[in-house]
Design a protein around this motif. Sequence first.
Motif, short mmCIF file in Angstrom:
data_model
loop_
_atom_site.label_atom_id
_atom_site.label_comp_id
_atom_site.label_asym_id
_atom_site.label_seq_id
_atom_site.Cartn_x
_atom_site.Cartn_y
_atom_site.Cartn_z
N LEU A 154 -22.53 57.96 1.07
CA LEU A 154 -22.61 56.74 0.04
C LEU A 154 -22.87 57.35 -1.13
N SER A 155 -23.05 56.36 -2.31
CA SER A 155 -23.37 56.69 -3.75
C SER A 155 -24.98 56.99 -3.60
N ILE A 156 -25.35 57.55 -4.66
CA ILE A 156 -26.55 58.17 -4.93
C ILE A 156 -27.54 56.87 -4.90
N PRO A 157 -26.95 55.72 -5.94
CA PRO A 157 -28.00 54.70 -6.00
C PRO A 157 -28.09 54.07 -4.69
N GLN A 158 -26.85 53.80 -3.60
CA GLN A 158 -27.31 53.20 -2.60
C GLN A 158 -28.16 53.91 -1.62
N VAL A 159 -28.14 55.33 -1.69
CA VAL A 159 -29.13 56.07 -0.91
C VAL A 159 -30.58 55.61 -1.40
N ASN A 160 -30.87 55.60 -2.74
CA ASN A 160 -32.06 55.30 -3.24
C ASN A 160 -32.62 54.29 -3.06
N SER A 161 -31.71 53.25 -3.20
CA SER A 161 -32.11 51.74 -2.73
C SER A 161 -32.52 51.84 -1.24
N SER A 162 -31.61 52.42 -0.51
CA SER A 162 -32.04 52.16 0.96
C SER A 162 -33.45 52.92 1.28
N PHE A 163 -33.80 54.22 0.62
CA PHE A 163 -34.74 54.73 0.65
C PHE A 163 -36.15 53.95 0.17
N MET A 164 -35.85 53.29 -0.80
CA MET A 164 -37.13 52.58 -1.52
C MET A 164 -37.41 51.31 -0.46
N TYR A 165 -36.55 50.69 -0.02
CA TYR A 165 -36.44 49.53 1.12
C TYR A 165 -37.07 49.96 2.31
N THR A 166 -36.82 51.39 2.67
CA THR A 166 -37.32 51.88 3.78
C THR A 166 -38.99 52.07 3.75
N MET A 167 -39.28 52.63 2.57
CA MET A 167 -40.54 52.85 2.06
C MET A 167 -41.44 51.32 2.09
N ALA A 168 -40.73 50.61 1.60
CA ALA A 168 -41.43 49.18 1.62
C ALA A 168 -41.69 48.56 3.18
N CYS A 169 -40.72 48.90 3.68
CA CYS A 169 -40.74 48.46 5.24
C CYS A 169 -42.06 49.47 5.88
N TYR A 170 -41.95 50.43 5.51
CA TYR A 170 -42.98 51.39 6.30
C TYR A 170 -44.44 50.92 5.88
N ALA A 171 -44.67 50.72 4.38
CA ALA A 171 -45.80 50.41 4.00
C ALA A 171 -46.20 48.95 4.59
N ALA A 172 -45.54 47.90 4.73
CA ALA A 172 -45.65 46.87 5.39
C ALA A 172 -46.12 47.06 6.96
N ARG A 173 -45.40 47.84 7.66
CA ARG A 173 -45.85 48.09 8.82
C ARG A 173 -46.96 48.83 8.87
N TYR A 174 -47.48 49.49 8.00
CA TYR A 174 -48.74 50.12 7.95
C TYR A 174 -49.86 49.17 7.65
N TYR A 175 -49.51 48.27 6.94
CA TYR A 175 -50.31 47.34 6.55
C TYR A 175 -50.82 46.39 7.84
N ALA A 176 -49.61 46.07 8.56
CA ALA A 176 -49.84 45.24 9.87
C ALA A 176 -50.78 46.09 10.60
N ILE A 177 -50.62 47.14 11.02
CA ILE A 177 -51.28 48.11 12.03
C ILE A 177 -52.62 48.22 11.49
N LYS A 178 -52.65 48.53 10.40
CA LYS A 178 -54.23 48.68 9.70
C LYS A 178 -54.99 47.37 9.89
N SER A 179 -54.35 46.32 9.73
CA SER A 179 -54.92 45.18 9.54
C SER A 179 -55.37 44.47 10.82
N GLU A 180 -54.99 45.12 11.98
CA GLU A 180 -55.33 44.76 13.30
C GLU A 180 -56.83 44.93 13.58
N ASN A 181 -57.15 46.39 13.21
CA ASN A 181 -58.39 46.93 13.34
C ASN A 181 -59.29 46.64 12.34
#
Length: 90
Positions: free
Chosen positions: A29-56
């Motif tokens: 892929l192009s570097i901008p596509q990879v960068n955008s994809s990884f930023m999206y992945t980090m955002a999803c990970y943070a949201a998942r972490y928030y959801a798990i942390k919020s359970e407790n």
Amino acid sequence: MGIDENLEDKFYEVVDEFMQSAIAKENELSIPQVNSSFMYTMACYAARYYAIKSENEQVDLESFIKEHMEFFESSIRSGVEYYTSEEENS
């Protein structure tokens, strides 16, 4: 080796694995596509972490987002500095 050093080693081992994945994707892929994809992945990970942390525990969403945005922005700056200095030294 102390616990903190061991944890730091594991941290960088995980970072290296993700970076190798990004580098492999740059060939497809192009570097901008990879960068955008990884930023999206980090955002999803943070949201998942928030959801798990919020359970407790009660977690303030606004504070959580602010803290993680600061971390992500710092990580981006560190990555840019790392790659810029590596290119300059090549």
